[in-house]
Write a protein that holds these residues in place. Structure first.
Motif, PDB file in Angstrom:
ATOM      1  N   GLY A   1      41.293  52.226  55.221  1.00  0.00           N
ATOM      2  CA  GLY A   1      41.399  50.700  54.340  1.00  0.00           C
ATOM      3  C   GLY A   1      42.728  50.278  55.151  1.00  0.00           C
ATOM      4  O   GLY A   1      42.821  49.171  55.321  1.00  0.00           O
TER       5      GLY A   1
ATOM      6  N   CYS B   1      44.554  46.395  50.887  1.00  0.00           N
ATOM      7  CA  CYS B   1      45.769  45.756  50.374  1.00  0.00           C
ATOM      8  C   CYS B   1      46.798  46.004  50.926  1.00  0.00           C
ATOM      9  O   CYS B   1      47.610  45.218  51.311  1.00  0.00           O
ATOM     10  CB  CYS B   1      45.572  45.855  48.918  1.00  0.00           C
ATOM     11  SG  CYS B   1      44.209  44.959  47.981  1.00  0.00           S
TER      12      CYS B   1
ATOM     13  N   PHE C   1      39.695  49.312  49.276  1.00  0.00           N
ATOM     14  CA  PHE C   1      39.988  48.360  48.689  1.00  0.00           C
ATOM     15  C   PHE C   1      41.610  48.511  48.699  1.00  0.00           C
ATOM     16  O   PHE C   1      42.422  47.761  49.123  1.00  0.00           O
ATOM     17  CB  PHE C   1      39.594  47.847  47.333  1.00  0.00           C
ATOM     18  CG  PHE C   1      40.009  46.431  46.580  1.00  0.00           C
ATOM     19  CD1 PHE C   1      39.306  45.574  46.558  1.00  0.00           C
ATOM     20  CD2 PHE C   1      41.240  46.654  46.081  1.00  0.00           C
ATOM     21  CE1 PHE C   1      39.529  44.316  46.156  1.00  0.00           C
ATOM     22  CE2 PHE C   1      41.531  45.505  45.305  1.00  0.00           C
ATOM     23  CZ  PHE C   1      40.950  44.563  45.593  1.00  0.00           C
TER      24      PHE C   1
ATOM     25  N   VAL D   1      34.469  45.791  52.682  1.00  0.00           N
ATOM     26  CA  VAL D   1      35.420  45.640  51.739  1.00  0.00           C
ATOM     27  C   VAL D   1      36.867  45.486  52.283  1.00  0.00           C
ATOM     28  O   VAL D   1      37.569  44.541  51.867  1.00  0.00           O
ATOM     29  CB  VAL D   1      35.415  47.065  51.105  1.00  0.00           C
ATOM     30  CG1 VAL D   1      36.632  47.363  50.068  1.00  0.00           C
ATOM     31  CG2 VAL D   1      34.095  47.239  50.146  1.00  0.00           C
ATOM     32  N   SER D   2      37.181  46.302  53.282  1.00  0.00           N
ATOM     33  CA  SER D   2      38.583  46.008  53.864  1.00  0.00           C
ATOM     34  C   SER D   2      38.519  44.735  54.416  1.00  0.00           C
ATOM     35  O   SER D   2      39.746  44.113  54.664  1.00  0.00           O
ATOM     36  CB  SER D   2      38.897  47.168  55.071  1.00  0.00           C
ATOM     37  OG  SER D   2      37.557  47.294  56.031  1.00  0.00           O
TER      38      SER D   2
ATOM     39  N   VAL E   1      39.287  41.988  51.655  1.00  0.00           N
ATOM     40  CA  VAL E   1      40.660  42.348  51.074  1.00  0.00           C
ATOM     41  C   VAL E   1      41.589  42.065  51.962  1.00  0.00           C
ATOM     42  O   VAL E   1      42.621  40.937  51.401  1.00  0.00           O
ATOM     43  CB  VAL E   1      40.790  43.671  50.647  1.00  0.00           C
ATOM     44  CG1 VAL E   1      42.178  44.030  50.259  1.00  0.00           C
ATOM     45  CG2 VAL E   1      39.821  44.371  49.699  1.00  0.00           C
TER      46      VAL E   1
END
Length: 253
Positions: A146, A88, A84, A185-186, A189
């Protein structure tokens, strides 16, 4: 932007095939991103829309694997947190920087993965002893992959699957299941950052998302039912295709 019926059919078909391939071995973006860009969509908008539709597919595969008991969240929660954070940072940077320098480095890393997997025929067939502390692994690789998936993306799923097999000692099926959770998740985000930047084509993204759901569901069920050798073969095909695509893009782009 407006598109004709044929373009929407291409978007849907590409998303279905991308979701199917991605659920088995990663690399679905090799199909979907070029399909979006081929319709004249600008690069940042194409990346953003690709993240939207890809989120549908990765969520579907991750959910299917989770419901079948193939995901150990106690093991990967640290990876989720740091993926995460990394995503970002990576997605924020791609909005202001050029990712072309990664096109030089990434093919060589993927070639190393391809050769290792090809000449180590038993890799991923069964669980082995971990070569790295699990928390340290998910912290470092969560941040790195990520970031990479948010910043550039091609091959991210392949990197995750290979790293989990090689360093954590997981079998290929478990590695693919964990990869899909971390990919989601990636993806989500990155999508959030792109939405804030106003870069998403919603109609195209949602239509492709439906194709992704269907493809990812069928593909993830194949992972559950098929032998590891099948998954390994698909993995090698996808990594090889990723290498060719990146090399082609670098010299011809």
């Amino acid at each position: 932007m407006e598109f004709d019926l044929i373009a929407y059919c291409v978007f849907f078909a590409a998303a279905f095939l991308g979701g199917f391939i991605d659920a088995i071995a990663g690399g679905g973006g090799l199909i979907t991103l070029p399909a979006i860009m081929a319709m004249g969509v600008p690069p940042h908008v194409a990346l953003a829309t690709n993240k939207l539709q890809g989120s549908f597919g990765s969520f579907t595969a991750a959910l299917n694997f989770s419901l079948k008991g193939m995901v150990d969240y106690k093991e990967i929660w640290i990876g989720i947190v740091f993926t995460f954070i990394g995503a970002c940072i990576g997605t924020t940077l791609i909005l202001v920087l050029d990712a072309k320098f990664l096109q030089v480095i990434i093919p060589f890393l993927l070639i190393a993965i391809f050769i290792y997997t090809l000449f180590a025929p038993k890799v991923g067939e069964e669980d082995r002893k971990a070569r790295m502390n699990i928390r340290a692994f998910y912290t470092s690789f969560g941040l790195a992959l990520g970031f990479y998936d948010g910043f550039f993306g091609p091959g991210a799923g392949s990197f995750w699957t290979f790293a989990i097999v090689a360093l954590i000692g997981a079998n290929m099926k478990r590695a693919v299941a964990h990869t899909k959770v971390l990919n989601f998740v990636s993806n989500i985000v990155s999508l959030g950052v792109f939405i804030i930047g106003g870069h998403v084509l919603w109609i195209v993204g949602v239509l492709m998302g439906i194709g992704q759901i269907l493809g990812a569901y069928i593909g993830s069920n194949m992972v559950i039912k098929k032998e590891v050798k099948f998954i390994r073969t698909m993995f090698l095909i996808v990594v090889g295709a990723t290498i060719l695509k990146l090399v082609y893009s670098y010299f011809m782009g």
